[in-house]
Design an enzyme around this catalytic site. Structure first.
Site, PDB file in Angstrom:
ATOM      1  N   TYR A 139      66.750   6.739 -12.123  1.00 47.15           N
ATOM      2  CA  TYR A 139      67.366   7.172 -13.386  1.00 47.15           C
ATOM      3  C   TYR A 139      67.140   8.658 -13.635  1.00 47.15           C
ATOM      4  CZ  TYR A 139      68.172   7.980 -18.318  1.00 47.15           C
ATOM      5  OH  TYR A 139      68.620   8.506 -19.499  1.00 47.15           O
ATOM      6  N   HIS A 169      74.788  18.189 -24.330  1.00 45.83           N
ATOM      7  CA  HIS A 169      73.797  17.837 -25.348  1.00 45.83           C
ATOM      8  C   HIS A 169      73.494  18.995 -26.307  1.00 45.83           C
ATOM      9  CE1 HIS A 169      73.441  14.290 -23.008  1.00 45.83           C
ATOM     10  NE2 HIS A 169      72.268  13.893 -23.470  1.00 45.83           N
ATOM     11  N   ASN A 282      63.835  16.088 -22.579  1.00 46.31           N
ATOM     12  CA  ASN A 282      63.256  14.809 -22.996  1.00 46.31           C
ATOM     13  C   ASN A 282      61.898  15.053 -23.644  1.00 46.31           C
ATOM     14  OD1 ASN A 282      63.754  11.762 -21.031  1.00 46.31           O
ATOM     15  ND2 ASN A 282      64.601  12.408 -22.956  1.00 46.31           N
ATOM     16  N   TYR A 370      42.056  14.259 -66.564  1.00 53.56           N
ATOM     17  CA  TYR A 370      41.994  13.881 -65.156  1.00 53.56           C
ATOM     18  C   TYR A 370      42.399  15.029 -64.222  1.00 53.56           C
ATOM     19  CZ  TYR A 370      41.726   8.955 -66.638  1.00 53.56           C
ATOM     20  OH  TYR A 370      41.356   7.764 -67.185  1.00 53.56           O
ATOM     21  N   ARG A 373      39.012  16.868 -64.032  1.00 53.44           N
ATOM     22  CA  ARG A 373      37.855  16.045 -63.694  1.00 53.44           C
ATOM     23  C   ARG A 373      38.031  15.349 -62.344  1.00 53.44           C
ATOM     24  NH1 ARG A 373      36.770  10.715 -66.926  1.00 53.44           N
ATOM     25  NH2 ARG A 373      38.213  11.773 -68.336  1.00 53.44           N
ATOM     26  N   PHE A 419      59.103   9.404 -25.061  1.00 51.98           N
ATOM     27  CA  PHE A 419      59.936  10.369 -25.789  1.00 51.98           C
ATOM     28  C   PHE A 419      60.158   9.972 -27.247  1.00 51.98           C
ATOM     29  CE2 PHE A 419      62.603   7.398 -23.344  1.00 51.98           C
ATOM     30  CZ  PHE A 419      63.129   6.667 -24.399  1.00 51.98           C
ATOM     31  N   GLU A 504      70.079   3.646 -27.153  1.00 52.26           N
ATOM     32  CA  GLU A 504      68.993   4.192 -27.971  1.00 52.26           C
ATOM     33  C   GLU A 504      69.122   3.562 -29.355  1.00 52.26           C
ATOM     34  OE1 GLU A 504      69.871   8.324 -27.520  1.00 52.26           O
ATOM     35  OE2 GLU A 504      69.580   8.249 -25.354  1.00 52.26           O
TER      36      GLU A 504
END
Length: 629
Positions: A139, A169, A282, A370, A373, A419, A504
């Site tokens: 792959y 991409h 990746n 508060y 404190r 990844f 994915e």
């Protein structure tokens, strides 16, 4: 005895010289020793003997020969500047920390690889070359990607396969990352590749390092990553520029076509070998690099928030009893104890008498609201949150997040899911939620400062109210920022959308988690800047009474950039000036010596047993490889 003042990086150092026959090289090395001595982790200079630098006389900028004697070229009390001092961080994929990564982004260091890292990179590349030679189907090496994982690619087109991957991409949108953030992104990708499990060639990795050292930075849009399979779009844009395509920036060229920027610095575009395109994109490096900046800024603002809150407590004439160490030993969260200790170090009357505190010593007030404190309890969990997130980010910084992983020692590649960005995504969502609380509680303290029924000070901290509005709208700005943060704190990592034709099918949305965490932290800084301005303005109405010495120093720092508010004027510039003090950690640097002195004077049995419980600096990175050459 003659003395000289030497400028090293951001410091001026006085160097006495017993013998004027010593060389200029001696003077430079002695200055570097003094510089390193006063910096955490020696200022990143562990090996001064091998230093190379250029020395100039400040008057006239005359270049000094290192072999010349001091008496021949300098006069007593001369000023000398050391320039072109090369600091390198040696990357091996195992030793980088968020502090160093942010400093790499700021351009304070250049990069080299360790010999061990180079060897591992070569070994993993040899395995990939064998896979290609033997025509194995693996792959991303000899197949397509994602949905096309079963499509085998001819050997003659493997280079085109990797180039097409980067080009297709590179689909991000939005404004580009700043040069500092792009440097961080590039440095982190180099560090991950240096681990030797990605199959990158040493030639390509060296080209990336040369581009980093020359600050040749690709155009990387901030939007487009879903955080699995890694930060594909931004890392593709990063790689595209290195291929000589798209846009690039450098200090020398500004924005221009990438190939021309590379040529201007004597660099050639990378030529992708099998699997190298995939190796470059990746991973979770955009999430993690932005996350590193978020952690560093969060820690900076958190410790300064304690100082600002202590000043507000003084102005509102609060009591310090709530910070008694015995109270916090009964609920011994490390962050809570740390904050209480800081409050005591700034307000303890035995160490720092306060005329303001003395003026209400016998008042009938039993306890405070508060927002004052409970600062140790509220600020404390922020400290612990930051420590938790820092650990995850530092682990991620030194993690191999490629796919498939190349195991040279086993002679095989294995597909996995390193990844996926869920770890840094979840951590940064948590960071945003935690740090936001500093702004939420700060805005309530601003309200108390501005409200005369709560503060016993003039309404909105100004005389002639009505004619002047004072801090009325500054408080509104703080409220608006806090409200924005409430929306930004919604976790992005609870969302997931299936992508790549359901290959994915679960993603982290970590890119948005990182970006919005930085926005939340910036808003926190701005709200605290408004509180600091308001507290200093409140002191004006308590004069001639003085607060404690460290808080007076903080007041003086603010007044060095912002004058008191006598009547209405343009306020945004004042807020921005004080915000810059916080970003540059100047408030912390003013108070830090007093906090350290108080801690060192604690009785041994009163000191925390944990070595990091009250640490004033982030823990050092393991096996840190920083050298000066």
């Amino acid at each position: 005895m003659p003395r000289f003042t030497v400028h090293v990086r951001d410091e001026w150092l006085t160097v006495p010289c017993k013998d004027a026959s010593y060389s200029i090289n001696w003077l430079g090395v002695e200055a570097l020793k003094r510089y390193a001595k006063n910096k955490p982790d020696n200022g990143g200079i562990p090996n001064i003997k091998d230093v190379r630098f250029v020395a100039r006389r400040c008057q006239g900028q005359g270049l000094l020969d290192g072999d010349d004697t001091i008496e021949d070229v300098l006069e007593d009390n001369d000023f000398v500047e050391l320039g072109n001092v090369k600091y390198y961080i040696f990357l091996d994929g195992n030793s980088l920390c968020s502090t160093d990564l942010v400093n790499l982004g700021r351009g304070r260091y250049k990069i080299k690889l360790t010999p061990e890292a180079e060897k591992k990179v070569e070994q993993s590349r040899e395995l990939l070359d064998t896979i290609v030679k033997e025509k194995k189907v693996v792959y991303g090496i000899t197949t397509g990607f994602g949905k096309f994982a079963r499509t085998v690619i001819p050997i003659s087109k493997l280079k085109e396969l990797q180039e097409n991957l980067i080009r297709s991409h590179s689909a991000g949108l939005g404004s580009p990352l700043s040069p500092e953030r792009t440097r961080m992104l590039l440095a982190l990708r180099i560090n991950v590749l240096a681990k030797g499990y990605s199959g990158i060639s040493l030639e390509t990795l060296h080209t990336m390092i040369q581009a980093f050292n020359a600050s040749c930075l690709s155009f990387v849009p901030e939007k487009g990553t879903v955080g699995a399979s890694g930060d594909l779009a931004p890392l593709s844009h990063l790689a595209l520029g290195l291929m000589g395509e798209g846009k690039m920036w450098s200090p020398k060229s500004g924005w221009a076509d990438a190939k021309y920027v590379l040529e201007a610095h004597g660099l050639r575009p990378i030529s992708l070998k099998p699997k190298e395109g995939l190796a470059l994109i990746n991973g979770t490096q955009m999430i993690t690099s932005l996350g590193a900046e978020a952690v560093e800024r969060a820690e900076s603002v958190a410790r300064q928030a304690d100082i600002i809150a202590a000043l507000t407590l003084e102005v509102l004439k609060g009591t310090t009893k709530a910070f008694d160490s015995d109270i916090h030993e009964l609920r011994p969260h490390l962050g809570q104890k740390e904050v209480a200790l800081r409050f005591r170090s700034l307000l303890d009357s035995d160490h720092h008498p306060s005329e303001i505190a003395e003026s209400h010593r016998f008042c009938d007030r039993v306890q405070d609201a508060y927002t004052m404190r409970c600062c140790p309890q509220v600020h404390g969990i922020v400290n612990d949150t930051i420590a938790f997130v820092r650990n995850i980010i530092n682990t991620e910084i030194n993690s191999a997040t490629d796919n498939p992983m190349v195991f040279a020692e086993r002679g095989e590649t294995i597909s996995g899911g390193n990844f996926h960005g869920e770890y840094p995504a979840k951590a940064l969502d948590y960071l945003a939620i935690g740090v936001h609380e500093l702004a939420s509680i700060s805005e309530r303290r601003i309200e108390r400062l501005c409200n005369p029924s709560l503060s016993e000070l003039p309404a909105f901290l100004v005389n002639e109210g009505g004619l002047n509005s004072g801090f009325m709208i500054a408080h509104c700005t703080a409220a608006a920022l806090v409200s924005e943060n409430k929306v930004l704190c919604h976790p992005s990592s609870v969302d997931s959308l299936s992508t790549s034709a359901a290959t994915e099918d679960h993603v982290s949305m970590g890119g948005w988690a990182a970006r919005k965490a930085l926005r939340v932290i910036e808003h926190v800084e701005q709200v605290l800047a408004i509180e600091l301005l308001a507290a200093c303005q409140g002191i004006e109405f308590l004069r001639p009474l003085r607060t404690t010495t460290p808080l007076e120093k903080v007041y003086d720092l603010v007044r060095s950039v912002v004058k008191p508010w006598i009547k209405d004027r343009f306020m945004s510039a004042d807020i921005e000036a004080v915000h810059r003090l916080l970003v540059d950690q100047k408030v912390w640097n003013v108070a830090k010596p007093y906090i350290e002195k108080y801690c060192t004077e604690l009785l041994p049995e009163s000191r925390p047993t944990s070595p990091t419980a009250f640490s004033l600096e982030p823990p050092p990175s393991p096996r840190k490889r920083v050298r000066l050459e």
